[in-house]
Design an enzyme around this catalytic site. Structure first.
Site, PDB file in Angstrom:
ATOM      1  N   GLU A 161      -4.252 -20.078  -1.006  1.00 35.86           N
ATOM      2  CA  GLU A 161      -2.987 -20.026  -1.740  1.00 35.86           C
ATOM      3  C   GLU A 161      -2.583 -21.326  -2.435  1.00 35.86           C
ATOM      4  OE1 GLU A 161      -0.169 -18.620   1.170  1.00 35.86           O
ATOM      5  OE2 GLU A 161      -1.186 -16.712   1.431  1.00 35.86           O
ATOM      6  N   GLU A 266      -7.840  -9.503   3.343  1.00 33.58           N
ATOM      7  CA  GLU A 266      -6.737  -9.271   4.291  1.00 33.58           C
ATOM      8  C   GLU A 266      -6.066  -7.924   4.009  1.00 33.58           C
ATOM      9  OE1 GLU A 266      -4.073 -12.665   4.322  1.00 33.58           O
ATOM     10  OE2 GLU A 266      -5.716 -14.082   4.195  1.00 33.58           O
TER      11      GLU A 266
HETATM   12  C1  XIL Z   1      -0.209 -14.050   8.927  1.00 28.93           C
HETATM   13  C2  XIL Z   1      -0.473 -13.524  10.336  1.00 28.93           C
HETATM   14  O1  XIL Z   1      -0.933 -12.204  10.250  1.00 28.93           O
HETATM   15  C3  XIL Z   1       0.773 -13.615  11.168  1.00 28.93           C
HETATM   16  O2  XIL Z   1       0.487 -13.281  12.525  1.00 28.93           O
HETATM   17  C4  XIL Z   1       1.402 -15.000  11.104  1.00 28.93           C
HETATM   18  O3  XIL Z   1       2.639 -15.001  11.771  1.00 28.93           O
HETATM   19  C5  XIL Z   1       1.610 -15.423   9.647  1.00 28.93           C
HETATM   20  O4  XIL Z   1       0.386 -15.332   8.957  1.00 28.93           O
HETATM   21  N1  XIL Z   1      -1.814 -14.677   4.135  1.00 28.93           N
HETATM   22  C6  XIL Z   1      -2.746 -15.262   4.961  1.00 28.93           C
HETATM   23  C7  XIL Z   1      -2.712 -14.980   6.412  1.00 28.93           C
HETATM   24  O5  XIL Z   1      -3.666 -15.937   4.468  1.00 28.93           O
HETATM   25  O6  XIL Z   1      -3.138 -16.071   7.176  1.00 28.93           O
HETATM   26  C8  XIL Z   1      -1.334 -14.541   6.872  1.00 28.93           C
HETATM   27  O7  XIL Z   1      -1.427 -14.141   8.231  1.00 28.93           O
HETATM   28  C9  XIL Z   1      -0.823 -13.426   5.995  1.00 28.93           C
HETATM   29  C10 XIL Z   1      -0.709 -13.867   4.554  1.00 28.93           C
END
Ligand code: XIL
Length: 380
Positions: A161, A266
């Site tokens: 990001e 994701e």
């Molecule tokens: C999220 C996790 O799923 C949560 O448990 C945590 O509280 C916050 O982060 N983008 C990403 C991930 O790259 O690492 C994030 O994961 C979601 C958004």
């Protein structure tokens, strides 16, 4: 003579039946088997799964997936809570699990503005550190973590990001202190620490033209510097109406044109109403809970279940179609109970964004994906 004739008949029958009996090859029944010729099928692991206490989810992970990523335990705040202290306890177990199960292991994530402890950017007096100090800290962080898992973690989300949705650089502390250069340095350090490991850039909103432009320019500039980058990750925290599948497909193709693989890193698809024109996945965005925003707390409606299956399938059909460009698809969690979408961007809702239900039961969509993958194989 009669005997010779009889044996001839028998032999002929055996040959005939051997040739004409339809082959009894079973179609693959699990995601990882069905998709084996297409791309890695991955999932994110939380701490209960990594520790092995959530045995029911662990079974699903072993049966269905051939790639894993840690949902949180490799983020800076967990793995490197203080300057002189690393905590590898969970990360070690996560990596061991992947190696023991012959999985493609992903490290997430080395450099990110979120879930990073304050010490990273401060000196003993609490002042912001200089560019040189921050670069040295980045190097130590990356060398130590990547070096520890050399040969075991197959690919790293090196930077997560780094761009705003309009394509400008995010003004993170890494950017503000070091400048654009921090990106190339992160990729350089990761490669030096494990030359064999694949290296990725990962982000959300990878369907927005400005973001795509920034990311493809980044790939080009890293390659021009002679640095390694193997793929870009589209996070894909989606909803029922964002993005439309056509935009997703076009974006994937544009990203692939930069000469690297594309990974869906994701994936989750929320069925809940969005509190705003929610399109990104900035974890800093939070909204107030209201009943109206939580319509399925007592169960998902049949019509939404069907719509959900179709929506997932639409995305998988695109991914199967372009499997030459897609190296991995990872869902952000195993079952609905574990999904961060229950608490982001509104806390306390009941969402259904993943492939397995709260009891780890396989949702209808799983067999549909398997069928789509098997059908594609038959066409080849
Ligand atoms: C999220 C996790 O799923 C949560 O448990 C945590 O509280 C916050 O982060 N983008 C990403 C991930 O790259 O690492 C994030 O994961 C979601 C958004």
């Amino acid at each position: 003579m009669k005997n010779t004739f009889l044996s001839f008949i028998v032999v002929a029958l055996v040959i005939f039946s051997g040739c004409h009996q339809p082959e009894k090859k079973e179609n693959p029944q699990t995601l990882k088997q069905a998709l084996a010729q297409q791309f890695y099928m991955g999932t994110a692991l939380n701490s209960a799964q990594i520790k092995g206490v959530d045995t029911s989810s662990v079974k699903v992970i072993q049966q269905q997936f051939n790639s894993i990523v840690a949902e949180n335990c490799m983020k800076s705040e967990v793995i490197h809570p203080e300057q002189d202290r690393y905590d590898f306890s969970l990360a070690d177990q996560f990596v061991d699990f992947g190696v023991a199960n012959q999985m493609f292991v992903i490290g997430h994530t080395l450099i990110w503005h979120s879930q990073v402890p304050d010490w990273f950017f401060k000196d003993d007096e609490g002042n912001e550190v200089s560019k040189e100090v921050l670069i040295a800290r980045m190097r130590d962080h990356i060398y130590t973590i990547v070096g520890r898992y050399k040969g075991k973690v197959n690919g790293w989300d090196v930077v997560n990001e780094a761009f705003n949705d309009d394509g400008t650089w995010r003004e993170s502390k890494f950017y503000n202190t070091i400048g654009e250069e921090y990106m190339a340095l992160a990729f350089q350090f990761a490669h030096e620490a494990d030359p064999e490991a694949e290296l990725y850039y990962n982000d959300y909103s990878m369907v927005k033209p400005a973001k795509i432009k920034a990311v493809t320019a980044l790939v080009k500039s890293l390659k021009e510097k002679g640095l390694r980058i193997d793929a870009v990750g589209m996070q894909a925290h989606y909803s029922m109406n964002f993005p439309d599948v056509k935009t997703f497909e076009e974006s994937l193709l544009q990203l692939a044109q930069s000469g690297v693989n594309v990974m869906i890193t994701e994936l989750d698809i929320s069925v809940l109403p969005s509190p705003y024109e929610m399109q990104g996945a900035d974890i800093a965005n939070r909204f107030e809970y209201t009943e109206a925003m939580d319509p399925y707390k007592n169960g998902l409606s049949d019509s939404m279940s069907v719509a959900f299956t179709n929506r997932y399938l639409d995305f998988f059909n695109v991914l199967l179609k372009h499997n030459d460009k897609v190296s991995r698809v990872t869902v952000w969690g195993v079952n609905d109970a574990q999904s961060w979408r229950n608490y982001w961007p509104i806390k306390g809702r009941t969402d259904y964004p993943l492939l397995f239900d709260r009891g780890n039961g396989k949702k209808a969509v799983v067999d549909e994906i398997i069928k789509a993958a098997n059908d594609k194989k038959d066409i080849r």
